[in-house]
Design an enzyme around this catalytic site. Sequence first.
Site, PDB file in Angstrom:
ATOM      1  CB  THR A 133       0.615  32.649 -19.744  1.00  0.00           C
ATOM      2  OG1 THR A 133       1.396  33.533 -18.941  1.00  0.00           O
ATOM      3  CG2 THR A 133      -0.771  33.231 -19.949  1.00  0.00           C
ATOM      4  CG  ASN A 170       4.291  35.700  -9.027  1.00  0.00           C
ATOM      5  OD1 ASN A 170       3.415  34.962  -8.563  1.00  0.00           O
ATOM      6  ND2 ASN A 170       4.027  36.871  -9.558  1.00  0.00           N
ATOM      7  CB  SER A 188       7.809  29.432 -17.657  1.00  0.00           C
ATOM      8  OG  SER A 188       8.142  30.351 -18.672  1.00  0.00           O
ATOM      9  CB  CYS A 228       1.845  51.021 -13.689  1.00  0.00           C
ATOM     10  SG  CYS A 228       2.329  52.654 -13.209  1.00  0.00           S
TER      11      CYS A 228
HETATM   12  C1  PLP Z   1       6.078  34.076 -14.823  1.00  0.00           C
HETATM   13  C2  PLP Z   1       4.971  33.306 -14.245  1.00  0.00           C
HETATM   14  C3  PLP Z   1       3.933  32.828 -15.039  1.00  0.00           C
HETATM   15  C4  PLP Z   1       3.843  33.138 -16.523  1.00  0.00           C
HETATM   16  O1  PLP Z   1       4.864  32.510 -17.220  1.00  0.00           O
HETATM   17  P1  PLP Z   1       5.137  32.845 -18.776  1.00  0.00           P
HETATM   18  O2  PLP Z   1       6.011  31.728 -19.210  1.00  0.00           O
HETATM   19  O3  PLP Z   1       5.843  34.152 -18.774  1.00  0.00           O
HETATM   20  O4  PLP Z   1       3.847  32.871 -19.461  1.00  0.00           O
HETATM   21  C5  PLP Z   1       2.950  32.068 -14.439  1.00  0.00           C
HETATM   22  N1  PLP Z   1       2.979  31.793 -13.132  1.00  0.00           N
HETATM   23  C6  PLP Z   1       3.964  32.234 -12.316  1.00  0.00           C
HETATM   24  C7  PLP Z   1       3.951  31.875 -10.884  1.00  0.00           C
HETATM   25  C8  PLP Z   1       4.992  33.005 -12.852  1.00  0.00           C
HETATM   26  O5  PLP Z   1       5.951  33.442 -12.059  1.00  0.00           O
END
Ligand code: PLP
Length: 410
Positions: free
Chosen positions: A75, A154, A202, A329
């Site tokens: 993020t 995702n 991440s 939700c």
């Molecule tokens: C999980 C995710 C994020 C956010 O990642 P964090 O490390 O939890 O902030 C951003 N982009 C995608 C595609 C994700 O799957």
Amino acid sequence: MNTPVYMDNHATTPMDPRVLEAMLPYFTEKFGNAASRNHSFGWEAEAAVDEARERIARLIHASSSKEIIFTSGATESDNLAIKGIAESFEEKGNHIVTCVTEHKAVLDTCKALERRGYNVTYLPVDQYGLVDPEQLCEAITDRTILISLMAANNEIGTIHPIKIIGRLAKEKGIIFHCDATQGVGKIPMSVEEMGIDLLSMSGHKIYGPKGIGALYVRSKKPKVRLSPIIDGGGHERGMRSGTLNVPGIVGFGKACEICQQELPKEAACLTRLRERLKEGIFSQLDEVYVNGHPTQRLPGNMNISFAYVEGESLLMALKEIAVSSGSACTSATLEPSYVLRALGIEEDLAHTSIRFGLGRFNTEEEVDYTTRRVVQEVSRLRDLSPLYELAKADLRKKQRDEEKIQGRFS
Ligand SMILES: *Cc1c(COP(=O)(O)O)cnc(C)c1O
């Protein structure tokens, strides 16, 4: 087999025990601050950070580990990439091109920039969740400063043609940011081959710890200049100040090393499990639909709509299996997923979708158990559904009519 079964690996992954083992000393005796330049505690921490940086750079084929900037997660990486470019390219232009199925970390960052006077084009996607490179080309103007497109989605697992987009961005001389949070470690990612200038990743999506991530920032051809969003001690080449999370970074590095070593084997194994799950469900249930691309998708992702069954009711019935539904939700109302809606899936059908996210620690036994339970519960819920009964009666009538027509002509 133990329950609950965890099959929500796109939300987060369990930490690999090898990662935890690598991290532990950095919580206790190796507690130094990597920025302490005048004693061995600092040098030890700095060396560990350097090694992690190397491992992360290697996984995404960056030419130098200096191009890795540590953040608190994807993020923050998305925010830094998009806001950082917006600010440092203010003179050159104010237009950004992205896509409607991006993660909220990208979409909401773009929305925040729109409130500050930037223009954003949100490209649509086709029925599989793919952008059209030609449409992307047409969206580009002489005011465009950034293209931001995710590697893999995702929710539906669709993998974008990143190499084509990267080449396009190069031809037009526009910076290309890729949110590769779901792609890194799961499919081969190479910033060099794919022409990526900025890449978000991440730790907790690749069996590492939460609260640690990175932004790859290209240092040559072209050298990308970013404005920081956090000011302070000038850490991370001035792009992200703040004392480094050394245990997190060590764990993230270890997670990347494991991914690199195991990627081909793991991807093949997860693809097999995914297809086994799909075939098990499709051979026993009618009115089920795959969401996303049939083949161009993440090895561990299967997103299925079960017509006539509310996803939320199904989740409740499957309490011992951790999966996600296509409804989010938000406060009082249950909104269907914006990603599924962007593919043109009707609201009703979007509400019936379940995302299965398979990961490193799932077994064939868990997949078979899940298949059995899903078939059981979908059948049970449909038996209670008047709509399903009506649809079935309709279908039977249609079949009878067709048989009659065929009978007349034969
Ligand atoms: C999980 C995710 C994020 C956010 O990642 P964090 O490390 O939890 O902030 C951003 N982009 C995608 C595609 C994700 O799957």
